[in-house]
Design a protein around this motif. Structure first.
Motif, short mmCIF file in Angstrom:
data_model
loop_
_atom_site.label_atom_id
_atom_site.label_comp_id
_atom_site.label_asym_id
_atom_site.label_seq_id
_atom_site.Cartn_x
_atom_site.Cartn_y
_atom_site.Cartn_z
N TYR A 116 0.93 -1.36 0.01
CA TYR A 116 -0.03 0.19 0.18
C TYR A 116 0.74 1.15 0.01
CZ TYR A 116 -3.52 3.40 1.49
OH TYR A 116 -4.42 4.48 1.45
N THR A 117 1.14 1.67 -1.18
CA THR A 117 2.07 2.81 -1.45
C THR A 117 3.67 2.37 -0.66
OG1 THR A 117 1.66 4.12 0.85
CG2 THR A 117 0.35 4.64 -1.09
N GLY A 118 3.76 1.22 -0.99
CA GLY A 118 5.14 0.52 -0.55
C GLY A 118 4.85 -0.59 0.08
N ASP A 119 5.85 -1.32 0.77
CA ASP A 119 5.70 -2.23 1.72
C ASP A 119 5.13 -2.21 3.07
OD1 ASP A 119 6.84 -4.13 -0.26
OD2 ASP A 119 8.99 -3.87 0.69
N VAL A 120 4.00 -2.88 3.64
CA VAL A 120 3.28 -2.43 4.68
C VAL A 120 2.95 -3.64 5.29
CG1 VAL A 120 2.08 -0.27 3.66
CG2 VAL A 120 1.10 -2.64 3.38
N SER A 121 2.59 -3.84 6.59
CA SER A 121 2.20 -4.63 7.53
C SER A 121 0.69 -4.39 7.93
CB SER A 121 3.26 -5.37 8.56
OG SER A 121 3.23 -4.00 9.56
N LEU A 122 -0.29 -5.54 7.57
CA LEU A 122 -1.62 -5.27 7.76
C LEU A 122 -1.81 -6.25 9.05
CD1 LEU A 122 -4.53 -4.39 7.38
CD2 LEU A 122 -4.77 -6.28 6.06
N THR A 123 -2.32 -5.52 10.35
CA THR A 123 -2.08 -6.62 11.61
C THR A 123 -3.85 -6.34 12.02
OG1 THR A 123 -0.11 -5.93 12.39
CG2 THR A 123 -1.58 -6.73 13.92
N LEU A 124 -4.45 -7.38 12.18
CA LEU A 124 -5.83 -7.84 12.78
C LEU A 124 -5.58 -7.86 14.23
CD1 LEU A 124 -7.30 -9.69 9.92
CD2 LEU A 124 -7.08 -7.22 10.01
N ASN A 125 -6.29 -7.16 15.05
CA ASN A 125 -6.13 -7.42 16.64
C ASN A 125 -7.61 -7.47 17.02
OD1 ASN A 125 -6.42 -6.67 19.39
ND2 ASN A 125 -4.19 -6.75 19.06
N TRP A 126 -8.09 -8.57 17.57
CA TRP A 126 -9.52 -8.87 17.78
C TRP A 126 -10.06 -7.72 18.70
CZ3 TRP A 126 -11.96 -10.13 22.31
CH2 TRP A 126 -11.23 -10.50 23.45
N GLN A 127 -9.28 -7.29 19.52
CA GLN A 127 -9.61 -6.34 20.64
C GLN A 127 -9.63 -4.84 20.13
OE1 GLN A 127 -6.89 -7.89 23.60
NE2 GLN A 127 -8.72 -8.00 24.99
N THR A 128 -8.53 -4.41 19.44
CA THR A 128 -8.32 -3.04 19.03
C THR A 128 -8.62 -2.86 17.57
OG1 THR A 128 -6.09 -3.66 18.31
CG2 THR A 128 -6.62 -2.79 20.84
N ASN A 133 0.97 -0.71 8.97
CA ASN A 133 2.00 0.07 9.08
C ASN A 133 3.21 -0.04 8.17
OD1 ASN A 133 1.18 -0.59 12.15
ND2 ASN A 133 2.60 0.67 12.67
N HIS A 134 3.98 0.90 7.79
CA HIS A 134 5.30 0.63 6.95
C HIS A 134 5.85 -0.41 7.23
CE1 HIS A 134 4.42 4.63 4.61
NE2 HIS A 134 4.36 5.12 5.91
N ASP A 135 6.47 -1.16 6.55
CA ASP A 135 7.24 -2.20 6.74
C ASP A 135 8.61 -2.29 5.90
OD1 ASP A 135 7.91 -4.35 7.93
OD2 ASP A 135 6.78 -5.89 6.62
N VAL A 136 9.49 -1.19 6.02
CA VAL A 136 10.70 -1.24 5.42
C VAL A 136 11.60 -1.11 6.52
CG1 VAL A 136 9.80 -0.30 3.27
CG2 VAL A 136 10.40 1.31 5.00
N LYS A 137 12.97 -1.44 6.12
CA LYS A 137 14.16 -0.95 7.12
C LYS A 137 14.11 0.51 7.67
CE LYS A 137 18.88 -2.02 7.60
NZ LYS A 137 20.27 -2.51 7.15
N GLY A 138 14.20 0.47 8.84
CA GLY A 138 13.94 1.75 9.62
C GLY A 138 12.90 2.54 9.56
N ASP A 139 11.70 1.90 8.96
CA ASP A 139 10.60 2.62 8.99
C ASP A 139 9.30 1.77 9.14
OD1 ASP A 139 8.33 4.27 9.06
OD2 ASP A 139 8.72 4.89 6.74
N LYS A 140 8.98 1.68 10.64
CA LYS A 140 7.79 0.88 10.95
C LYS A 140 6.59 1.51 11.48
CE LYS A 140 10.40 -2.77 10.21
NZ LYS A 140 10.27 -3.73 9.35
N SER A 141 6.74 2.80 11.00
CA SER A 141 5.57 3.99 11.48
C SER A 141 4.25 3.58 11.15
CB SER A 141 5.95 5.26 10.98
OG SER A 141 5.77 5.33 9.59
N LEU A 142 3.23 3.98 11.75
CA LEU A 142 1.85 3.62 11.55
C LEU A 142 1.36 4.55 10.48
CD1 LEU A 142 -0.85 2.32 13.04
CD2 LEU A 142 -1.04 4.52 14.07
N ILE A 143 0.71 3.81 9.68
CA ILE A 143 -0.09 4.64 8.34
C ILE A 143 -1.56 4.91 8.99
CG2 ILE A 143 -0.94 4.46 6.13
CD1 ILE A 143 1.30 2.47 5.41
#
Length: 205
Positions: A116-128, A133-143
């Motif tokens: 999604y506009t680059g490598d990202v990680s999609l996390t599903l959390n049943w509570q939250t 998040n961005h998923d590249v070296k040095g950048d795991k910031s929240l999208i």
């Protein structure tokens, strides 16, 4: 199981904390359990109570009217099944609901690699809810982060595109096996909803 031709064939289900297995004959030993005709991850399955929509050339038959029908939906396929009675249908419904919710709670969260506009990680959390998040070296910031309450739609547009609709936006995420991810997401959402309902019931009591 009812086939597209209208014929009925025996099919036996075994639901564990992790999987749903199908057998063409009833397993009579632990060894038989190791050889199902098909096995699917529990979180990739959806139980839907009710009969199919009849058409003039294929009306509901007597079994469909009286035996308690449900559909076991799995990515890209489904099984239309008779529970044998309304009472047994409700038992199966409880089995799928409780086992699926337990599996989700034990897992807690699950993360998928995506684009999604680059490598990202999609996390599903049943509570939250849903996190991207961005998923590249040095950048795991929240999208973005959206609680389940803001999710209005989830659709697999094709095998690699998951479309998520929120109260204020619609976005397409490129991801492997989008239909499977959608099924897992809906099971996480169901667990979240069931838990909130139970909390409300306890609070009222």
């Amino acid at each position: 199981m009812r086939t597209e031709s209208g014929a009925w064939h025996d099919l036996f289900l075994c639901v564990t904390d992790h999987d749903v297995s199908l057998y063409t004959s009833p397993p009579t030993s632990s060894e038989d359990l190791s050889f199902p005709s098909a096995t699917f991850p529990l979180l990739a399955c959806k139980f839907r109570e009710g009969t199919r929509k009849p058409i003039p050339t294929d009306p509901l038959d007597s079994r469909e009217v009286s035996d308690g029908m449900f559909t076991l939906r799995i990515p890209y396929t489904q099984y239309y099944l008779s529970a044998g009675s309304e009472d047994m249908l409700q038992r199966w419904k409880h089995v799928f609901s409780s086992r699926t919710d337990n599996a989700v709670r034990k897992m807690g969260s699950i993360t998928y690699s995506a684009q999604y506009t680059g490598d990202v990680s999609l996390t599903l959390n049943w509570q939250t809810g849903i996190w991207l998040n961005h998923d590249v070296k040095g950048d795991k910031s929240l999208i973005f982060h959206h609680p389940f309450s803001s999710l209005s739609s989830a659709r697999a547009k094709n095998r690699r595109t998951l479309s998520l609709g929120f109260s204020s936006s619609l976005m397409d995420i490129q991801i492997e096996n989008a239909e499977l991810v959608k099924f897992v997401l809906t099971n996480f959402l169901s667990c979240h909803t069931h838990t909130k309902q139970n909390i409300k019931s306890v609070s009222v009591a």
